[in-house]
Design an enzyme around this catalytic site. Sequence first.
Site, mmCIF file in Angstrom:
data_model
loop_
_atom_site.group_PDB
_atom_site.id
_atom_site.type_symbol
_atom_site.label_atom_id
_atom_site.label_comp_id
_atom_site.label_asym_id
_atom_site.label_seq_id
_atom_site.Cartn_x
_atom_site.Cartn_y
_atom_site.Cartn_z
ATOM 1 N N GLU A 1 56.030 33.333 1.582
ATOM 2 C CA GLU A 1 55.753 33.245 3.012
ATOM 3 C C GLU A 1 56.779 32.367 3.728
ATOM 4 O O GLU A 1 57.181 32.663 4.865
ATOM 5 C CB GLU A 1 54.343 32.707 3.239
ATOM 6 C CG GLU A 1 53.239 33.689 2.904
ATOM 7 C CD GLU A 1 52.974 33.840 1.408
ATOM 8 O OE1 GLU A 1 52.321 34.813 1.002
ATOM 9 O OE2 GLU A 1 53.442 32.962 0.644
ATOM 10 N N HIS B 1 40.680 34.233 1.576
ATOM 11 C CA HIS B 1 40.894 35.475 2.313
ATOM 12 C C HIS B 1 39.923 35.583 3.488
ATOM 13 O O HIS B 1 39.470 36.677 3.832
ATOM 14 C CB HIS B 1 40.727 36.694 1.395
ATOM 15 C CG HIS B 1 41.732 36.768 0.294
ATOM 16 N ND1 HIS B 1 41.572 36.087 -0.884
ATOM 17 C CD2 HIS B 1 42.921 37.407 0.203
ATOM 18 C CE1 HIS B 1 42.617 36.322 -1.675
ATOM 19 N NE2 HIS B 1 43.448 37.119 -1.026
#
Length: 408
Positions: free
Chosen positions: A141, A211
């Site tokens: 990321e 998540h």
Amino acid sequence: MSTTLLRSARLASSLSSLSRTFLHQGTTVKHLHTSLKTHYAASNSPPPAEGFLPGVANSQLIKHTHHDALRNPELAGVANGETKKMNTFQAINDAMSIALATDDTACVFGEDVGFGGVFRCTMGLAEMFGRDRVFNTPLSEQGIAGFGIGMAAMGSTAIAEIQFADYIFPAFDQIVNEAAKYRYRSGGEFNVGGLCIRTPCGAVGHGGHYHSQSPEAYFAHTPGIKVVVPRSPIQAKGLLLASIRDRNPTIFMEPKILYRAAVEMVPVGDYELPLGKAEILTQGKDLTIVGWGAQLYILENAIQLAKTKMPGLSVELIDLRSILPWDVETVCNSVNKTGRLLIAHEAPKTQGFAAEIASTVMERCFLRLEAPIQRLCSYDTPFPLVFEKFHVPDMVRCAEGIERAMKF
């Protein structure tokens, strides 16, 4: 079909049926809430695709017809055009397709986007525009954000995807220390305004602590970037195109529970919706309620539940849409009219963005307030997998907040 799949299909069908009954036949929200809990408790299978938010497809906030969709004055530029049924992930895909078609410098990149992405938002784009413009990246990321900053600094349009908002934190330094400050530190000589970072956010009922998060408040503390959260397919397409083309780095957070939750009649043409501008969804005089993303559908049901106890209740429901910058004027004008405010979001309460809204309203509307400002948020714990649907503010908790505000 396996037993697990059969159970899951039956559960999804039952939840949709319950929601349709409530929305179309007037069944009480309390009965719906109890029924939902009973169905979840009785099943050992995973929740349906829409998680703990069934019934969105029947929401009054969803534009089901061509006429309803184009009645919005913000869509005046495409008022004479065609519309097409799209869900949220399809509308996002359509927005990126238009961005790639109208801007030769635009590229889409991220983990797995080359073959459609985990939520299929980039499906077909690599085949249409070439794999030199839509491509996979390594699982980094920080690298994705840094690469996007470099592209944007050279004048290109960088549309980056962070696969889940929970994993945006390795890129935090690149976003808040580099992208957000690029124009300022160069005295306006350079900028990375062509950078837009898309990321799925929010809970679905079975994502657990890695998540499910909604990290918008972390970035709202950072001057130099914009933060946007859409609620529906029409909004997602217009706000994403505006975010991609805005000359400031923008974080576009997509509530993943909404990807397939509903279908709207979305304008086929190229259109943008304004960043930094809230939308008043329902007019009211007794109470102002502010939310964004998936929480708006919870609030819609909470209002109906509250009205069963307080007939005649008149609520002004506002979709903030942009977290940074946020529309102070629209919210404060509403609170000055109603005298009461409730804010709801999925992120934890402490230092959540509701606190910023509440503080600003207190400064500007103090003498008009008739009750303490209500904040309905998730609890200050990591997302608990088995208790996730109780962790986020549901319609019962929000309805209780409405009642507290009105009866103070």
